[in-house]
Design an enzyme around this catalytic site. Structure first.
Site, mmCIF file in Angstrom:
data_model
loop_
_atom_site.group_PDB
_atom_site.id
_atom_site.type_symbol
_atom_site.label_atom_id
_atom_site.label_comp_id
_atom_site.label_asym_id
_atom_site.label_seq_id
_atom_site.Cartn_x
_atom_site.Cartn_y
_atom_site.Cartn_z
ATOM 1 N N TYR A 100 0.851 -1.184 0.000
ATOM 2 C CA TYR A 100 0.000 0.000 0.000
ATOM 3 C C TYR A 100 0.884 1.229 0.000
ATOM 4 O O TYR A 100 1.837 1.310 0.763
ATOM 5 C CB TYR A 100 -0.890 0.024 1.258
ATOM 6 C CG TYR A 100 -1.656 1.326 1.412
ATOM 7 C CD1 TYR A 100 -2.958 1.428 0.939
ATOM 8 C CD2 TYR A 100 -1.065 2.447 1.987
ATOM 9 C CE1 TYR A 100 -3.663 2.630 1.050
ATOM 10 C CE2 TYR A 100 -1.760 3.651 2.099
ATOM 11 C CZ TYR A 100 -3.056 3.730 1.629
ATOM 12 O OH TYR A 100 -3.739 4.912 1.725
ATOM 13 N N GLU A 183 -3.072 7.497 -4.475
ATOM 14 C CA GLU A 183 -2.972 6.225 -3.751
ATOM 15 C C GLU A 183 -2.858 5.054 -4.718
ATOM 16 O O GLU A 183 -3.525 5.030 -5.748
ATOM 17 C CB GLU A 183 -4.221 6.047 -2.881
ATOM 18 C CG GLU A 183 -4.232 4.764 -2.054
ATOM 19 C CD GLU A 183 -5.591 4.552 -1.366
ATOM 20 O OE1 GLU A 183 -5.768 5.018 -0.235
ATOM 21 O OE2 GLU A 183 -6.471 3.911 -1.983
#
Ligand code: GDP
Ligand code: MN
Length: 362
Positions: A100, A183
């Protein structure tokens, strides 16, 4: 404004972030002719702007042979109430590990902040809860063109160094797009290298013009008209139309309606210094909503003159009852004009709202 996955991927790719081979389709039939791009397995992904698509069934991993059928299914599958207008079909990546990474602006330090986790793919909130040690963050000066090397090493820990250049490119994309959030979840390692398997990019609305982006969401005809006139306008589902000047006054009017158990049909802030013409347009716009039974006009006269406002209301000549509360510059002239033309003007916000709630319920 939040971009769709394929739009975000396109931008990330421009800044050197590898993305899977893929096509964007607007109907299932468009896919058949483009399947030769793929070798075997594909990932079919619903392009709706909500999180957790995977869990909601919006992501199907399938064979080339079944891809059109999967796309057909996704085009009619609402994800959290949204039906996709586009679907992204990608080559399935042979994923080794999912990470992530995101970049945001930390409001406290007023700096870009990288958030990295060794366990990607899942909700970052979940990782924060169950494995807080897997989460690392670092802020750095926005004046730097690159993420400083020592910070990158600290963030990556024992994760592969090959992620470094991708994260640095994400920062370049973030910075150049005037983003509030960039992201990649998951950022994946494969035998062919590092890829962004998913992408999320939220652009600061104040930068949309500079970015040359026009909002991709569909506007209703009234929303478009409001935008053209520079009104801040939001449609709600009640029957009391609301027009105010200033976001604060308009919001308090909505609050008061809710307080007296009424339901507002909209939020409309005409903005500062609204004259006769603007007020007329605002009144007609709100009156055009099919469910509106009564309209509350709550304006504070400053630069805005109450007599001009009154003339605008009278010019609008609409069917619904308009109840006003005007205070400030030329209040008495406004009141007289409205009274002469059969409009109701009350002294306080409470009185106006109570009256409107009563009429809407009748
Ligand atoms: P989200 O649910 O909206 O966040 O959708 P993602 O694009 O992040 O996909 C969810 C999950 O599907 C990922 O975490 C992966 O586990 C899986 N996935 C997505 N693309 C691929 C792919 O190309 N190959 C494989 N093996 N899995 C994938
Ligand atoms: Mn994801």
């Amino acid at each position: 404004m939040k971009l769709l996955e394929f739009e975000a991927k396109e931008i990330f790719n421009r800044y050197g972030i590898p993305i899977p081979e893929g096509v964007v389709i607007n109907s299932p039939d468009e896919l058949s002719g483009q399947l030769n791009k793929f070798s075997d397995e594909v990932v079919v992904k619903s392009q709706v702007d909500v999180g957790g698509r995977g869990k909601a069934g919006g992501i199907i991993i399938t064979t080339k042979a079944d891809a059109v059928e999967a796309a057909r299914h996704l085009f009619s599958l609402p994800i959290k109430g949204l039906i996709p207008k586009a679907i992204l079909v990608e080559e399935k990546l042979p994923i080794e590990h999912e990470y992530y990474v995101s970049i945001t602006i930390d409001r406290t330090t007023r700096q870009p902040m990288i958030l990295f986790a060794e366990t990607g793919g899942v909700d970052i909130e979940e990782t924060a809860r169950t494995r807080p040690e897997a989460l690392r963050r670092a802020g750095f000066s926005p004046l730097l063109p690159d993420v400083p090397g020592y910070l990158m090493r600290r963030i990556l820990g024992t994760a592969p160094k090959t992620l470094g250049p991708v994260i640095n490119n994400l920062y370049k994309a973030f910075s150049a797009s005037d983003a509030l959030l960039a992201e990649i979840n998951p950022l994946v390692t494969t035998p062919k290298g590092v890829f962004a398997a998913d992408a999320k990019l939220i652009i600061d609305d104040n930068a949309l013009i500079r970015q040359g982006i026009t909002a991709n969401r569909d506007l209703t005809p009234r929303e478009r008209e409001a935008e053209e006139n520079g009104f801040s306008y939001v449609e709600l589902d009640g029957s009391i139309g609301v027009i105010g000047n200033g976001a604060g006054l308009t919001m308090s009017t909505l609050d008061l309606i809710a307080h007296y158990d009424g339901k507002a049909a909209n939020f409309l802030d005409v903005g500062g210094g609204a004259g006769r013409e603007r007020v007329m347009k605002a009144v007609r716009l709100v009156a055009g909503m099919p469910d509106v039974k009564v309209i509350v006009v709550n304006l504070l006269g400053g630069i805005t003159r109450c007599d001009e406002v009154a003339k605008g209301i009278i010019d609008a000549g609409i069917d619904q009852h308009v109840i006003t509360r005007l205070a400030g510059t030329n209040e008495d002239e406004g009141k007289a004009l409205l009274a002469e033309n059969g409009y109701q003007m009350l002294e306080t916000m409470e009185a106006v709202v109570k009256q409107a709630v009563k009429e809407a319920a009748a």
